[in-house]
Write a protein that holds these residues in place. Structure first.
Motif, short mmCIF file in Angstrom:
data_model
loop_
_atom_site.label_atom_id
_atom_site.label_comp_id
_atom_site.label_asym_id
_atom_site.label_seq_id
_atom_site.Cartn_x
_atom_site.Cartn_y
_atom_site.Cartn_z
N ARG A 1 -11.50 -7.79 8.18
CA ARG A 1 -10.48 -7.41 7.21
C ARG A 1 -9.09 -7.81 7.70
O ARG A 1 -8.22 -8.17 6.94
CB ARG A 1 -10.55 -5.90 6.96
CG ARG A 1 -9.75 -5.48 5.77
CD ARG A 1 -9.96 -4.05 5.42
NE ARG A 1 -11.34 -3.75 5.05
CZ ARG A 1 -11.75 -2.53 4.67
NH1 ARG A 1 -10.91 -1.55 4.61
NH2 ARG A 1 -13.01 -2.33 4.36
N PHE A 2 -8.97 -7.81 9.02
CA PHE A 2 -7.70 -8.22 9.61
C PHE A 2 -7.39 -9.68 9.26
O PHE A 2 -6.25 -10.03 8.95
CB PHE A 2 -7.75 -8.06 11.14
CG PHE A 2 -6.51 -8.51 11.82
CD1 PHE A 2 -5.38 -7.70 11.83
CD2 PHE A 2 -6.44 -9.74 12.45
CE1 PHE A 2 -4.22 -8.13 12.45
CE2 PHE A 2 -5.29 -10.16 13.06
CZ PHE A 2 -4.17 -9.35 13.07
N ALA B 1 -8.31 -11.24 6.62
CA ALA B 1 -7.86 -11.27 5.24
C ALA B 1 -6.40 -10.84 5.15
O ALA B 1 -5.60 -11.44 4.42
CB ALA B 1 -8.73 -10.36 4.40
N LEU B 2 -6.06 -9.84 5.93
CA LEU B 2 -4.67 -9.37 5.94
C LEU B 2 -3.72 -10.48 6.41
O LEU B 2 -2.62 -10.63 5.89
CB LEU B 2 -4.54 -8.19 6.90
CG LEU B 2 -4.72 -6.81 6.29
CD1 LEU B 2 -4.64 -5.76 7.37
CD2 LEU B 2 -3.63 -6.57 5.25
N VAL C 1 -4.07 -13.68 6.09
CA VAL C 1 -3.85 -14.63 5.01
C VAL C 1 -2.96 -13.99 3.95
O VAL C 1 -2.08 -14.65 3.39
CB VAL C 1 -5.19 -15.08 4.40
CG1 VAL C 1 -4.95 -16.00 3.23
CG2 VAL C 1 -6.02 -15.76 5.46
N ALA C 2 -3.16 -12.71 3.73
CA ALA C 2 -2.33 -12.01 2.76
C ALA C 2 -0.87 -12.07 3.18
O ALA C 2 0.01 -12.36 2.37
CB ALA C 2 -2.79 -10.56 2.65
#
Lengths: 376, 441, 565, 254
Positions: A228-229, A231-232, A234-235
């Motif tokens: 999830r990190f 994804a963060l 890239v966010a």
């Protein structure tokens, strides 16, 4: 949860290729000289150096390709890792130096120092040196990143102060008073953990270890980016302010990946120094950092295998051209950078993707903000 | 330039790249077939990056010497072939290229390096692969490798005589010294040696100012004014400058502009040669000093011929010659002599044969290769002229043999280098009667 | 009397006569020189005798100039002047200028002037000499000191007051007790106040120099007071060097030195500000072009340093061409190279923008990489074209040397660069504020789309803006050619500093660049004496990094919602 | 928490702005703006360009610090907090221009927005829980994005991006939603669906909507505040403000 996120798919393959290729080269170099498959020592050293560079390239890509922070100072972390390893190798020389002094490295005797500075304590132990090869770059990255990200320094400003950072370190390490050997740096290493550095077996083992380290970095990075990190990350790259309004602190996210990237760069530097046999403040030169960015650009940022490929390609080219076209190779290198940015904005990895029609339509990147980086 | 020298190969390293090897083969001259396989000579000088400014000239002079030797029929009936690589002022790349020259190209000898760090970087490679390196630049000493021949000046062949001159009546009887240098090993060591030496001459530490500046220092205003202030203490003051080549131009420009004349505070430089002066208007600098083992302006038949040849080779009638070029001239000819004497290019044999080889230098003396792999050299003090040349105002009466180890540094006081049997050691302690350290033994 | 004996007799006689004459000269003023005709005649007669005599040694007073050792040369020069040899000025000037030649074999001295060769001893033209058989009479620093002293002595009685003053000033630099009588005489006759003051000082210096024994304590105290009034480093050096002073003099000297030191320390603050301003002006001119391309357009041009380098090479080329056409006109070449470098670099900049950068708008970080590649290519191109070594750009006479402003020494080349940087800065500001092009540039920067809609040809404005920035980089090259190496590596030394200045000052703001350059320059020069040159630079870099953390957009940030989002 | 639509301001207000002023380079973006929002209220903010609508949102969410004035949320002073802190306090924001994470899938976009841990380090080891999966599916269904769940957000149409952003707001589940021009670029049908969705959201959340589209505002049927030159010009129902001659003059009349 595994995110269905394509840029990572090549990482496993890259790790496998690096590991098998590196070990194969290492093993073949141990064959007798006459054997048709024999790989010369020269090539082993080169391959080891390239792989160490590839580790640096992965580190740069993590922050640039995935977090959108263009660093022009990653050579600083690489060199710090290298210095930590170099200090250990210096201490390993022991009494076999030119002056035979058991307590001081040659260059200190040379400058008539009478005792070992405190920051050299502990470097006679390999585990301590390895720890420092991680801690020193990590701590520097931590301090610098904490200050920079907290005050939201971003974009070109950040790029330029990273450059200032490595430039300041270069000037500092050039000073002989610093106690790191000044311009001559650390060199004339004899052995590592008891194994003679000039033995083919040691060289082969080091190459294999470097390959292993690179493969490990690739897989660890893949795991991180797949979490999830990741994804963060890239966010934050795509819309930093959005993450903030959802309640995340982008500075923490950036800091974490920045420090992780610095650690990887430090590992690369440590392996680099053992195999190259010298570390000098020139490694901090801003040009080196820019070159590392260019490996990533050539290979393709935002993928994990691209930078590895880029580092190998550019450095192989450099080796070939500095020998083949000693007077013209800079033109070749310069043009490579220009043409890559003009015609291959996604690097070689982009070419690969373009060749696969399925992947091509995946995303339509859109320029949104000034800091926005077009990434597949 | 390559047109003049038929024997330069386009470089390749076959085992890694067949294409590269093919390219190299394409240029291999027909001469090889007639007289046998060419002997390869490695040239390891930076052609790009910060050191290109100094080292490119040395590459050119090597190409000239090799072409000249080939006109004479090569060596041992075989032509010589120059293998030029560009280590790009990058120290690890020096080591890589050295390894490439020795293990891939299998060169008979390498002529190369300028900075200390580049030499330090390639040293382990030469020792591991038992190569031969001719190093042509004045350096800090404290090194004596079996695989390196130091054709530049050791500190006792440049720094000490230069200070002697400043202390003498001719040099102005200086009693106060500024030791200004770039912050790297050569100036540090040289200044350390000089401080010890000046102490033995009765100069008090308070009368010595030591100043270090970074590489490529371009703003010298403050430092020059410090020197000026230091010089206003009622004692004759002189500056000994170990400022690195590139930073000298702005340094001298500032000296000129702040009106420091050679008659007030003479500046004795160890790294300023004809090449550096080519970048400056020397009128304000007339009378400033440099210590070298060779000056272009020395009028001997050998030097005149060398300069003429150089101008013809480079097709530039004004291109200067300098001290490291002479060092390569001496080193190359010594190597040729040794190979001819030994009848082989085998490294060990050539290394042993080189000791004792005598080669006339360009200024009327004869250089001898000493057992410590340094050579005998005359020391000249030259004053800068308004035409960018030096006028020799003083020279040592005899040739000075190069000392690898400084007697002014405690650890090396008793060390000598002697690569003849039975000592066969680069750092032999004459008191303890043993070889210090292991590798150099 | 053998040949040797006769020669030596003649020499002695000449010497004595010369000495007598010099004493006479020392006593009489210029106007009464005529009375000395007798001496002159006798000397000439003797010279004639010497000339026809078998020893054919020239004027013995000159023989020393041909001696192989510099001691004799220096001593001869001093003698010539002290004894007022009739040809002293001509010969010594020739020696200074390197036009005095001696034959490789045999006696004689010749002056090779532009008008032809003359016999140094007589001034008579000579012909039929083989130039290859002559060698220049060489000098070393001792000879140069003697020459300067001798000329000063001769000039002390020059008709021109300024020459006399300069002569006296030269004597302060190398005080010599032997000059005391001459100085005392000259002082007594001097009417020009500045020259008089200089002579007082020179006399004080001579009086306190070693060798001046037997001076009264009062005379010494007066001398100390005179030097104290002068209050510069030279005076300090002389005061520190008084040999064996009596206690009263020593105390006076001590207090004078303390006073001078205080004065010097105060002046050194001003001097430091000048150094800082000078470094700042170099940083400013180096960064101004970048402030346009980076600050106004947002293009990170890593080849900026190379454009400066090319500007410096243009200076070299233009200067070479003009000095070939009009020798000695280095200043003209430099003046012409200002527009030439601007146009050449500007044109190159436009080419770069059209050929490379326009494809990369909106991708600032990729521009950085491409222009880095470009910088490598440009560097290597210049290396291939002009060679890797330094080329020599001549500093014209009006930019050489220094002027004193109180205790502050203002070096002229630096002063010119400060003025030049200020002019460029003002011109740029005016161009951006007052001209239609400037207006269009600002419009395009602020809102490209809107500007395009209003009929501004944005591609043309982009190209011109980049060309302007590049042209200014070329101007920086002209300035830097006067203080630094002109080599293919020139640009590398300035690029990081330039970026620091722009970022520190605040992007998009020329006044920010000015403030940034000046504050970095002065900070560097304040820290330099305290921490050393290397540490000073490191500290400044670290301070910039910390400063950017506090103010991420520099000293003078642009504000507003548009910028923040 | 649930309150009927159109409840007038009560002393126990949720959001409270008093005399807030912001200046950019001499330009007064907000001029002593005061605004009170009750628990559970939905409020529409209208006003011409440059009236200060977006700046007001910036001030509430911590992006811009007010020069003077008070901003409080549930009695907590917001002027000293930064964006993440305010977001964690329970204020969500939807931008005028839809900003989603273009290189992440719709599902991942929603996952990141879900209420819960916000620590960077913890995200390294976070695993998708069944609760999270369920909430994502619910939001996907509610925003009609279920068919596009595995597409990259960058590949969505403009309207879909708007909905995704609203979906992310739902995931964040804030007490107060600030919605900036949610229907810009939408078709009429989409606009009405959005109005329905917002009314639906308002059942459980307080909402501030900034919008130009009067039809949409009418459809919302909530109290309207008209901003002009950085301060409140009028407040009341759509009909009331439409009838206000000053509003007509500065805004509707043009």
């Amino acid at each position: 949860m595994r995110l269905p996120w394509r840029p990572l798919s090549g990482a496993d393959w890259a790790a496998v290729c690096v590991l098998s290729g590196g070990s194969a080269l290492a093993l073949l170099s141990l064959l007798p000289e006459g054997s048709p498959l024999h790989v010369p020592q020269f090539a082993v050293g080169l391959a080891g150096k390239y792989l160490a560079y590839a580790i640096l390239a992965v580190a740069v890509d993590l922050v640039w390709g995935f977090a959108g922070i263009l660093t022009l100072g990653h050579a600083a972390f690489f060199a710090l890792g290298g210095y930590a390893m170099g200090m250990y190798l210096m201490r390993e020389i022991g009494t076999r130096g030119v002056y035979g002094n058991p307590n001081l490295p040659d260059f200190m005797v040379f400058l008539s120092w009478d005792h070992l500075p405190w920051y050299w304590y502990g470097f006679s132990h390999l585990p301590f040196a390895l720890l420092m090869a991680l801690l020193a770059p990590g701590a520097l990255a931590g301090c610098f990143g904490w200050l920079a990200f907290r005050s939201r320094v971003s974009g070109v400003y950040l790029s330029i102060i990273t450059q200032a950072l490595t430039y300041a370190l270069m000037l500092a390490f050039f000073r002989n008073d610093m106690g790191f050997g000044g311009n001559n740096g650390l060199t004339d290493f004899k052995d590592v953990a008891g194994a003679n550095l000039h033995q083919p077996g040691t060289r082969a083992a080091l190459l294999a270890l470097t390959a292993l380290a690179l493969a490990f970095c690739l897989l660890a990075s893949r795991a991180i980016l797949g979490s999830r990190f990741g994804a963060l990350l890239v966010a934050v790259r795509d819309a930093e302010s959005r993450t903030r309004f959802i309640g995340y602190r982008p500075e923490h996210i950036k800091l974490l990946v920045w420090v992780y990237s610095a650690l990887i760069a430090g590992v690369g530097g440590a392996f680099y120094v053992i195999q190259v046999g010298i570390i000098n403040p020139g490694e901090f030169a801003p040009g080196n950092s820019i070159e590392a960015v260019i490996w990533v650009a050539v290979g393709g940022r935002g993928t994990l295998w691209g930078p590895v490929l880029g580092a190998l390609l550019v450095n192989l080219g450099k080796t070939l051209f500095t020998g083949l076209l000693p007077e013209l190779w800079l033109y070749a290198l310069g043009l490579l950078f220009i043409l890559t940015t003009l015609f291959l904005p996604r690097g070689v990895a982009g070419l690969w993707r373009a060749a696969k029609p399925a992947g091509a339509a995946e995303v339509t990147p859109e320029m949104t903000s000034a800091d926005h980086e077009a990434v597949p | 330039m390559s047109n003049d020298t038929p024997m330069i190969s386009r470089r390749g390293f076959g085992q890694l790249s067949l294409a590269a090897a093919a390219a190299a083969a394409a240029v291999t001259p027909a001469l090889a077939a007639e007289k046998g396989e060419p002997i390869k000579i490695g040239i390891l000088h930076s052609l790009s990056g910060t050191m290109a400014i100094s080292e490119t000239t040395l590459k050119d002079v090597m190409l000239m010497l090799i072409a000249e030797q080939n006109k004479k029929g090569g060596v041992l009936g075989r032509p010589l072939e120059a293998v030029v690589v560009d280590p790009a002022s990058n120290w690890p790349l020096f080591a890589e290229k050295a390894r490439e020259l020795l293990s891939v190209d299998k060169v008979a000898a390498v002529f190369g390096c300028w900075t200390s760090v580049s030499r330090k970087s390639v040293l382990p490679v030469f020792e591991e692969l038992n190569g031969i390196l001719f190093y042509p630049v004045q350096y800090e000493g404290q090194e004596c490798s079996r695989n390196v021949f130091y054709t530049g000046a050791a500190p006792n062949q440049q720094a000490i005589p230069a200070v002697d001159y400043l202390l003498s009546a001719d040099g102005g009887s200086a009693t106060r010294f500024v030791l200004a240098g770039t912050d790297y090993v050569y100036p540090r060591t040289t200044n350390q040696i000089l401080q010890a030496y000046l102490g033995t001459k009765g100069i008090k530490p308070a009368d010595i100012m030591v100043n270090y500046t970074p590489f490529g220092q371009s703003d010298w205003q403050g430092i020059v004014s410090q020197i000026k202030a230091f010089g206003s203490a009622g004692k004759k003051t002189a500056v000994v400058s170990t400022v690195n080549g590139d930073a000298n131009v702005p340094f001298y420009k500032e000296l000129g502009n702040q009106g420091i004349k050679s008659t007030d505070i003479p500046v004795m430089a160890f790294s300023v040669g004809e090449e550096e002066l080519a970048g400056i208007d020397t009128k304000p600098l007339v009378g400033q000093l440099a210590a070298w083992n060779y000056f272009e302006s020395i009028k001997t038949p050998a030097n005149k011929a060398f300069i003429k040849q150089w101008h013809a080779f480079t097709k530039k009638p004004k291109r200067t010659t300098n001290d490291p070029m002479e060092a390569h001239y001496i080193g190359f000819n010594m190597w040729v002599q040794a190979v001819q004497k030994a009848g082989t290019i085998d490294h060990d044999t050539v290394i042993d044969t080189l000791i004792g080889i005598k080669q006339p230098n360009l200024t009327g003396g004869v250089a001898t290769m000493l057992p410590n792999h340094h050579i005998t050299k005359p020391v000249y003090i030259g004053e800068i002229q308004d035409n960018g040349q030096f006028n020799v105002v003083w020279k040592t009466p005899d040739l000075v043999p190069g000392k690898a180890w400084s007697p002014y540094v405690a650890e090396t006081r008793n060390l000598i280098g002697d690569w003849r049997k039975p000592i066969d050691c680069g750092n032999y302690d004459t008191v303890a009667k043993r070889c210090v350290g292991t590798k150099h033994g | 009397m053998g040949k040797e004996g006769r020669c030596s007799f003649l020499k002695k006689r000449t010497k004595k006569l010369l000495f007598l004459r010099s004493r006479a000269v020392a006593r009489v003023s210029d106007r009464r020189r005529g009375a000395l005709l007798f001496f002159k005649k006798e000397v000439l007669a003797l010279l004639f005798l010497l000339f026809i005599s078998p020893c054919h040694a020239e004027d013995p007073a000159l023989a020393g100039l041909r001696a192989p050792d510099y001691d004799s040369v220096a001593a001869t020069v001093t003698d010539l002047a002290a004894h007022r040899h009739p040809r002293a000025r001509a010969i010594i000037t020739a020696l200074r200028d390197g036009t005095l030649y001696a034959p490789d074999e045999g006696p004689g001295l010749y002056i090779l002037g532009p008008a032809g060769t003359t016999d140094a001893a007589t001034g008579a033209p000579v012909s039929g000499l083989d130039p290859d058989s002559l060698s220049k009479v060489q000098q070393n620093n001792r000879v140069r000191i003697a020459v300067a002293g001798a000329l000063a002595l001769l000039d002390l009685s020059a008709p021109d007051a300024a020459t006399r003053r300069e002569a006296a000033e030269a004597m302060v630099a190398h005080p010599d007790s032997g000059l005391l009588p001459a100085l005392t005489t000259a002082l007594a006759q001097e009417t020009d106040p500045p020259a008089h003051a200089a002579m007082v000082l020179a006399r004080a210096a001579a009086l306190l120099s070693s060798g001046a024994s037997g001076q009264s304590q009062q005379a010494q105290l007066d001398a100390v007071a005179a030097l104290r009034g002068e209050g510069n480093q030279q005076a300090r050096a002389i005061l520190l060097g008084i040999p064996n002073p009596p206690p009263a003099v020593r105390d006076a000297a001590r207090s004078a030195i303390a006073a001078i030191d205080l004065q010097l320390r105060l002046w050194s603050v001003g001097q430091g500000v000048f150094y800082g301003a000078s470094l700042g002006s170099v940083l400013l001119i180096a960064a101004l072009g970048l402030a346009i391309t980076f600050g106004v357009m947002g293009v990170i041009n890593m080849a900026h340093g190379e454009l400066m380098m090319i500007g410096a090479y243009v200076t070299w080329l233009v200067q070479g061409a003009t000095t070939a056409a009009w020798p000695g006109q280095a200043g003209l070449g430099l003046a012409l190279s200002v527009p030439a470098a601007f146009l050449a670099c500007g044109a190159l900049g436009i080419a770069i923008e059209r050929g490379l950068i326009r494809f990369l708008y909106g991708r600032p970080l990729e521009t950085l990489l491409a222009t880095w590649g470009l910088s490598l290519v440009l560097q290597q191109a210049v290396r291939s074209l002009f060679g890797p070594t330094n080329v020599s750009v001549i500093t014209p006479a009006f930019m050489s040397g220094a002027v004193k402003l109180g205790g502050i020494e203002i070096t002229l080349n630096r002063l010119v660069i400060i003025v030049f940087a200020a002019v460029v800065m003002l011109a740029l500001t005016a161009l951006l504020r007052l001209t239609p092009l400037g207006l269009q540039m600002r419009a395009v920067t602020q809102n490209r789309r809107m500007a395009a809609l209003m009929g501004i040809r944005t591609p043309r404005v982009d190209a011109l803006t980049f060309g302007l920035g590049s042209g200014v980089a070329g101007l920086a090259g002209v300035a830097i050619s006067q203080i630094d190496n002109v080599s293919p590596n020139l640009g590398q030394g300035y690029i990081i500093d330039s970026f620091m200045v722009v970022v520190f000052g605040g992007v998009g703001n020329l006044w920010g660049t000015l403030a940034g350059a000046l504050s970095l320059g002065i900070a560097n020069k304040i820290l330099e004496p305290l921490a050393g040159a290397v540490l000073a630079k490191i500290i400044v870099l670290v301070l910039i990094i910390l400063f950017i953390q506090r103010r991420p957009r520099g000293l003078f940030p642009l504000r507003g919602r548009a910028v923040e989002s | 928490m649930t309150a009927p639509i159109g409840t007038p301001a009560t002393p126990s207000s949720l959001l409270y702005l008093d005399a807030v002023s912001v200046t950019f380079d001499g330009f007064r973006a907000l001029n002593k703006l005061s605004l009170v929002l009750a628990h559970g209220e939905m409020r529409a903010i209208i006003g011409p360009n440059g009236a200060g609508k977006t700046t007001m949102m910036d001030v509430i969410t911590g992006k811009t610090r007010p020069d003077t004035g008070e901003v409080a949320f549930r009695g907590v002073d917001l002027t000293r907090m930064d964006e993440p802190a305010i977001a964690r306090l329970g204020i969500g924001r939807k931008f005028q221009k839809p900003t989603v994470f273009e290189h992440l899938t719709v599902r991942t976009n929603l996952l990141l927005s879900l209420k819960g841990g916000r620590q960077a380090f913890a995200a390294l080891f976070a695993r998708l829980t069944s609760d999270e999966a369920g909430r994502i599916e619910a939001i996907l269904a509610r925003t009609r994005l279920a068919p596009h769940a595995n597409r990259m957000a960058g590949a969505l149409s403009h309207g879909q991006k708007q909905w995704l952003e609203i979906g992310m707001l739902l995931g964040q589940d804030p007490e107060l939603l600030l919605v900036d021009e949610p229907v810009a670029g939408m078709t009429d049908a989409e606009t009405m669906q959005t109005a329905d969705l917002l009314r639906d959201i308002n059942r459980t959340h307080s909402v501030v909507v900034v919008e130009h589209d009067m039809a949409f505002v009418r459809a919302l049927g909530v109290r309207v505040t008209v901003l002009h030159e950085g301060s409140v010009l009028a407040e009341g129902s759509v009909e009331q403000v439409s009838a206000n001659p000053r509003v007509v003059e500065v805004y509707l009349g043009r």
